[in-house]
Write a protein that holds these residues in place. Structure first.
Motif: not given
Length: 222
Positions: A97-99, A130-133, A148-149, A165-172
């Motif tokens: 998921c995306l957080i 953030f990348a999440g599950v 979870a993040i 740090m959290p995994v930060i996802l770019e829009e692409a």
């Protein structure tokens, strides 16, 4: 790790940003002090492939827990071990998921053990994702959707304060993380670029989970 964050984007703006169908029970915004075990915003895909913006409990509950407090509070999942951990491996394959967030907090520590909060946000002012599950725990009276993040080693900016740090996802990369674009999600679990983040010291008022106002992210002098 990531133990607190802020979210200020309105719910309708989040739905448009992610092209997702919003639920009716989304958490209130703005919230400048999002804490573990509370309901947070998360974007997932349903069985038909439609993106859904819903509420999930921050604190992943494995299916074998007899209650949500039956074991450790799993607010973070380490990128390096997520694929092999019994609690997370199925979710890492099938339920990502995306957080959304506006920024996150981390704490530095001095030689006397005093802890000082910092606030990190994107340099471009855009929302942070953030990348999440996620996991549905169904051993209670009603199903509980939890998440979870995903965290990774810190980049140089965040690393001045904490080593994770959290995994930060770019829009692409949002579609790939959600499983819309085939394989390769594992390659996204890495630190953000050095130019993505900025950070500053903030008041220790954020240490209280009862504090939620905009003053929490205001910069203070070291």
């Amino acid at each position: 790790m990531c133990g607190r964050f802020a979210i200020t984007l309105p719910n309708d703006a989040m739905a448009r940003l992610f092209q997702a169908v919003p639920a009716n029970d989304l958490p209130d915004v703005p919230n400048y002090n999002v804490c573990p075990t509370t309901q947070i915003h998360a974007v997932s895909r349903d069985a038909d492939g439609q993106r859904r913006l819903g509420a999930m409990r921050w604190g992943f509950v494995p299916h074998w827990y007899k209650s949500p407090t039956d074991g450790p509070l799993l607010i973070n999942a380490r990128a390096e071990s997520i694929a092999g951990k019994p609690a997370f491996r199925a979710a890492a394959r099938e339920r990502r998921c995306l957080i959304p967030a506006s920024g996150f907090y981390e704490w530095s520590k001095d030689e006397q053990g005093n802890r000082y909060p910092w606030y990190f946000s994107r340099t471009d002012g855009a929302p942070m994702v953030f990348a999440g599950v996620w996991q549905v725990w169904d051993r209670g009276e009603a199903p509980l959707t939890t998440c979870a993040i995903v965290t990774c080693d810190a980049n140089k900016v965040a690393g001045k304060v904490h080593h994770r740090m959290p995994v930060i996802l770019e829009e692409a990369d949002w579609g790939k993380w959600l499983g819309e674009e085939g394989r390769g999600a594992a390659l996204l679990m890495k630190p953000a670029g050095e130019d993505v983040l900025r950070g500053h010291r903030v008041s220790r008022a954020v240490n209280s989970n009862r504090a939620h106002g905009p003053e929490l992210i205001e910069e203070i002098e070291d």
